[in-house]
Design an enzyme around this catalytic site. Sequence first.
Site, short mmCIF file in Angstrom:
data_model
loop_
_atom_site.label_atom_id
_atom_site.label_comp_id
_atom_site.label_asym_id
_atom_site.label_seq_id
_atom_site.Cartn_x
_atom_site.Cartn_y
_atom_site.Cartn_z
N PRO A 142 0.81 -1.22 0.00
CA PRO A 142 0.00 0.00 0.00
C PRO A 142 0.84 1.27 0.00
O PRO A 142 2.01 1.25 0.39
CB PRO A 142 -0.81 -0.12 1.30
CG PRO A 142 -0.09 -1.12 2.12
CD PRO A 142 0.63 -2.03 1.21
N LYS A 147 7.85 1.21 0.18
CA LYS A 147 8.41 0.53 -1.01
C LYS A 147 9.55 1.37 -1.61
O LYS A 147 10.64 0.87 -1.86
CB LYS A 147 7.33 0.32 -2.09
CG LYS A 147 6.12 -0.45 -1.63
CD LYS A 147 5.09 -0.58 -2.74
CE LYS A 147 4.50 0.72 -3.22
NZ LYS A 147 3.66 1.46 -2.24
N ARG A 174 5.04 14.91 -8.11
CA ARG A 174 5.21 15.57 -6.81
C ARG A 174 6.41 16.52 -6.92
O ARG A 174 7.21 16.41 -7.87
CB ARG A 174 5.51 14.51 -5.73
CG ARG A 174 4.33 13.59 -5.50
CD ARG A 174 4.72 12.42 -4.57
NE ARG A 174 3.63 11.47 -4.48
CZ ARG A 174 3.79 10.17 -4.22
NH1 ARG A 174 4.99 9.67 -4.04
NH2 ARG A 174 2.74 9.37 -4.14
N ARG A 267 4.88 12.08 5.13
CA ARG A 267 5.56 12.29 3.84
C ARG A 267 5.15 13.62 3.22
O ARG A 267 5.93 14.26 2.53
CB ARG A 267 5.23 11.11 2.89
CG ARG A 267 6.09 11.10 1.65
CD ARG A 267 5.91 9.84 0.83
NE ARG A 267 4.58 9.78 0.20
CZ ARG A 267 4.15 8.75 -0.52
NH1 ARG A 267 4.92 7.69 -0.69
NH2 ARG A 267 2.95 8.78 -1.05
N ARG A 278 -6.11 6.62 -0.51
CA ARG A 278 -5.03 5.65 -0.41
C ARG A 278 -5.22 4.74 0.81
O ARG A 278 -4.94 3.54 0.75
CB ARG A 278 -3.67 6.36 -0.38
CG ARG A 278 -3.25 6.80 -1.77
CD ARG A 278 -2.21 7.88 -1.79
NE ARG A 278 -2.06 8.38 -3.16
CZ ARG A 278 -1.09 8.06 -3.99
NH1 ARG A 278 -0.14 7.26 -3.59
NH2 ARG A 278 -1.05 8.52 -5.22
N1 LIG Z 1 0.20 -1.55 -11.97
C1 LIG Z 1 1.11 -0.61 -11.79
N2 LIG Z 1 1.16 0.04 -10.62
C2 LIG Z 1 2.11 0.99 -10.46
C3 LIG Z 1 3.04 1.31 -11.46
N3 LIG Z 1 3.85 2.29 -11.01
C4 LIG Z 1 3.47 2.54 -9.76
N4 LIG Z 1 2.42 1.76 -9.41
C5 LIG Z 1 1.70 1.69 -8.15
O1 LIG Z 1 0.83 2.78 -8.05
C6 LIG Z 1 0.60 3.08 -6.69
C7 LIG Z 1 0.71 4.57 -6.49
O2 LIG Z 1 2.01 5.00 -6.73
P1 LIG Z 1 2.43 6.48 -6.38
O3 LIG Z 1 1.42 7.42 -6.94
O4 LIG Z 1 3.84 6.68 -6.79
O5 LIG Z 1 2.26 6.55 -4.81
P2 LIG Z 1 2.98 5.75 -3.61
O6 LIG Z 1 2.53 4.33 -3.62
O7 LIG Z 1 2.44 6.46 -2.43
O8 LIG Z 1 4.44 5.87 -3.78
C8 LIG Z 1 1.62 2.26 -5.93
O9 LIG Z 1 0.95 1.12 -5.40
C9 LIG Z 1 2.60 1.81 -6.95
O10 LIG Z 1 3.19 0.56 -6.62
C10 LIG Z 1 2.94 0.59 -12.70
O11 LIG Z 1 3.70 0.78 -13.63
N5 LIG Z 1 1.96 -0.33 -12.79
N1 LIG Z 2 10.17 1.50 8.49
C1 LIG Z 2 9.82 2.79 8.45
N2 LIG Z 2 9.60 3.47 9.59
C2 LIG Z 2 9.23 4.76 9.59
N3 LIG Z 2 9.04 5.48 8.47
C3 LIG Z 2 9.25 4.85 7.27
C4 LIG Z 2 9.64 3.49 7.20
N4 LIG Z 2 9.76 3.15 5.91
C5 LIG Z 2 9.46 4.25 5.19
N5 LIG Z 2 9.17 5.28 6.00
C6 LIG Z 2 8.73 6.64 5.62
O1 LIG Z 2 7.36 6.52 5.24
C7 LIG Z 2 7.08 7.40 4.17
C8 LIG Z 2 6.50 6.60 3.01
O2 LIG Z 2 7.53 5.80 2.45
P1 LIG Z 2 7.62 5.56 0.90
O3 LIG Z 2 8.90 4.83 0.65
O4 LIG Z 2 7.43 6.84 0.15
O5 LIG Z 2 6.37 4.61 0.64
P2 LIG Z 2 5.73 4.02 -0.66
O6 LIG Z 2 6.76 4.10 -1.75
O7 LIG Z 2 5.39 2.61 -0.32
O8 LIG Z 2 4.53 4.85 -0.93
C9 LIG Z 2 8.36 8.11 3.81
O9 LIG Z 2 8.35 9.40 4.40
C10 LIG Z 2 9.44 7.25 4.44
O10 LIG Z 2 10.57 7.99 4.82
#
Ligand SMILES: Nc1nc2c(ncn2[C@@H]2O[C@H](COP(=O)(O)OP(=O)(O)O)[C@@H](O)[C@H]2O)c(=O)[nH]1
Ligand SMILES: Nc1ncnc2c1ncn2[C@@H]1O[C@H](COP(=O)(O)OP(=O)(O)O)[C@@H](O)[C@H]1O
Length: 394
Positions: A142, A147, A174, A267, A278
């Site tokens: 999520p 990730k 962003r 974040r 989300r």
């Molecule tokens: N199916 C698919 N999902 C994607 C892709 N790129 C990103 N995502 C997913 O889209 C979701 C939203 O991504 P993003 O807007 O960057 O927000 P974040 O998850 O908060 O980092 C996340 O679950 C990502 O893993 C893609 O190429 N294909």
């Molecule tokens: N294990 C953790 N403990 C505390 N904060 C974390 C941890 N892992 C990630 N974060 C923070 O949580 C926020 C979301 O992480 P992010 O990598 O952007 O998530 P995603 O890519 O899954 O959306 C970021 O501000 C990051 O620095």
Amino acid sequence: MGEAPSVALYDLQEESLLDDHPKSQGESSTTIGDKTYFIGRTCNEGESLEVRIYNSSTAQWVHPVVFGAKPDSCEGHSAVALGEDRVIVLLKGSSPHGHLWFLEVDSNYVREQKKLRGGSEVVAWSKGGLGSTEKPIVISGPSGVGKGTLISKLMEEFPYLFGFSVSHTTRAPRNMEKDGVHYHFTDKSVMEMDIEDGKFLEHASVHGNLYGTSIEAVEVISDNGKRCILDIDVQGARLVRASSIDAAFIFICPPSMEELEKRLRARGTESEEQILKRLRNAEAELQQGVSSGLFDHILYNDNLEECYSRLKKILSLDGEVAPALKQDSSTVEHPSHHTAVTKRCDKIILECKTEELEKSWENLIVLDTSALKGGAPGRTRGIKVYKIDSYSDI
Ligand SMILES: Nc1nc2c(ncn2[C@@H]2O[C@H](COP(=O)(O)OP(=O)(O)O)[C@@H](O)[C@H]2O)c(=O)[nH]1
Ligand SMILES: Nc1ncnc2c1ncn2[C@@H]1O[C@H](COP(=O)(O)OP(=O)(O)O)[C@@H](O)[C@H]1O
């Protein structure tokens, strides 16, 4: 001095069959069964090579549906049938997209697409690639679970091992995000057209926007001999699982929904409306991620360093680190110019002119196609390229 070739490719072409339909300038013809594939009528700069088919059993011309990124027109090319299912196409002159291509005419992918199009004639381009293909890594979880943070740590510690698959998305960038680095930010209509053209490995609507992984995004990483990491949602992971790609699937869970919300808010990249969306979606994603059996590994990201260590362990990076992935054992690059082509079993021999060696038969390059891997909709890999001194070396 090398011996004269026993079978020169140009002698094999059956032009007499097609007297009424002569080749256009720069066009090649290759016959497989009842069909002759004419490649390359378009010679205008910037346009791609056109494909048309003459079916001798029906005495009809067909313009097939063409899949895959196509080679641009070039100074010329040679085409040679490799078995019944594909034609290798060797471009001449400088081409920004490489010199080695395959036109699939009866592969599994082509047969599948034909079926989907009610039996219409279909062909598919696949670019030749020399890099190795380590299993890609699919990471899902999520929004806000960490990730991106985990992937960044991997890429920083092992920049020579991993490459990030840059997805396309219709969502707005962003503040700190760069086009082409974090995402390819794109218009919905353009992305939908590219999806229709078969340029995407997978795509899904996530949190109200379109996201997708282009075939090119994944293949370019293998071209550089690196292992591809995909950050995609659960729907995308399911589509990759159903494809012919063999990948490792990892799902990241938050320690709790409260902590997930805290991270998302901290974040500071999303509007309140997006945060709520989300969080709502996270419930379903977690359920599917944990219980669907889709993922090979489930990691809880509570303490970041501990989670990162477990990720490295899964990827066998916890001990002595493997050296950078090797390119295939090609010792020579595929040449940009050739003057003659000969096929012997699964080897293609090119006579190549160079500035130093005017007599092209003194410069023989072999393309060994005996161990081809992959193909449309991605690259065709496993080609070995090496030099020989004379035709008798084969
Ligand atoms: N199916 C698919 N999902 C994607 C892709 N790129 C990103 N995502 C997913 O889209 C979701 C939203 O991504 P993003 O807007 O960057 O927000 P974040 O998850 O908060 O980092 C996340 O679950 C990502 O893993 C893609 O190429 N294909
Ligand atoms: N294990 C953790 N403990 C505390 N904060 C974390 C941890 N892992 C990630 N974060 C923070 O949580 C926020 C979301 O992480 P992010 O990598 O952007 O998530 P995603 O890519 O899954 O959306 C970021 O501000 C990051 O620095």
